[in-house]
Write a protein that holds these residues in place. Structure first.
Motif, PDB file in Angstrom:
ATOM      1  N   GLY A 160      -4.471  -0.502   6.416  1.00  0.00           N
ATOM      2  CA  GLY A 160      -4.138  -0.178   5.039  1.00  0.00           C
ATOM      3  C   GLY A 160      -5.354  -0.016   4.152  1.00  0.00           C
ATOM      4  O   GLY A 160      -5.308   0.702   3.148  1.00  0.00           O
ATOM      5  N   SER A 164      -4.772   5.776   3.354  1.00  0.00           N
ATOM      6  CA  SER A 164      -3.881   5.696   2.198  1.00  0.00           C
ATOM      7  C   SER A 164      -2.499   5.197   2.602  1.00  0.00           C
ATOM      8  O   SER A 164      -2.123   5.216   3.775  1.00  0.00           O
ATOM      9  N   PHE A 165      -1.746   4.751   1.605  1.00  0.00           N
ATOM     10  CA  PHE A 165      -0.395   4.251   1.841  1.00  0.00           C
ATOM     11  C   PHE A 165       0.514   5.354   2.374  1.00  0.00           C
ATOM     12  O   PHE A 165       1.356   5.114   3.250  1.00  0.00           O
TER      13      PHE A 165
END
Length: 226
Positions: A160, A164-165
């Motif tokens: 994470g 990126s998410f």
């Protein structure tokens, strides 16, 4: 020329009505189809409805491309979707009387209270189940399971931090849409590899337990004086 055979993996002798007997390595007695929820969910994840699975994968890839590659802003994307939708509805409603067609109607599923309630309940159930799993692992005093969960969370935290998410969600979605189908196709080979890896992990843990954990000095046990 004879082909090399995959060593046999021990199976459970019992069977049920849901499907064939399954491998002890995963401690499951249901078929892959039943474990995935059956019906529409398993049809999508196991690619039995190829058009629907391919469409969902293409949609997820498009969303990931817009947010991570093109770096679209969420508000901008929603506004553009709303503008395009209103433009299409305006053209449709204007041209409908010319072709003797009914005007467009808002799909009931979009404004259905039941649909939103089911989604919210499903999210709440998944979240509560995940929290209960973490609680059980933390309180069961099973050192091996505790270390495995801690290590998995640590690796997930590193991933994470490096991506990126949106990319993390897309990779997870991609794994969910490909790994079950691959496992169903190569179930025997995967079970053999997992069983072998499980045995190697048990041997490694025994070595660590005997050479490291058991050598940690502990204080004397105090006896209560009555």
């Amino acid at each position: 020329m004879s082909q090399a055979k995959v060593p046999h993996v021990q199976t459970d002798s019992s069977s049920d009505d849901d499907g064939p007997t399954t491998k002890l390595v995963f401690h499951r007695r249901k078929s892959v189809d039943k474990l995935l929820g059956g019906r529409k969910v398993s049809d999508v994840l196991l690619w039995r409805n190829r058009n629907l699975s391919a469409g969902i994968l293409a949609g997820a890839t498009l969303v990931w491309f817009l947010f991570d590659v093109v770096e679209y802003n969420v508000v901008t994307l929603l506004c553009h979707i709303a503008l395009l939708g209103m433009l299409l509805l305006f053209i449709w409603s204007t041209a409908a009387p010319l072709f003797d067609r009914p005007p467009p109607q808002i799909p009931e599923v979009i404004v259905s209270e039941q649909a939103f309630r089911e989604v919210a309940q499903n999210i709440h159930y998944k979240l509560a189940h995940f929290v209960s799993i973490l609680y059980d692992v933390a309180c069961e005093k099973d050192l091996k399971k505790f270390l495995m969960v801690i290590g998995s969370l640590w690796i997930l935290a590193i991933l994470g931090d490096t991506c990126s998410f949106t990319t993390l969600l897309y990779v997870g979605f991609l794994c969910a849409l490909t790994l079950p189908a691959l496992y169903e196709r190569y179930e025997t080979e995967v079970d053999h590899l997992v069983a072998k890896g499980h045995e190697d992990l048990k041997k490694f843990y025994k070595k660590v337990d005997s050479n490291v954990l058991n050598k940690i000095p502990r204080g004397p046990v105090k006896t209560k004086v009555l």
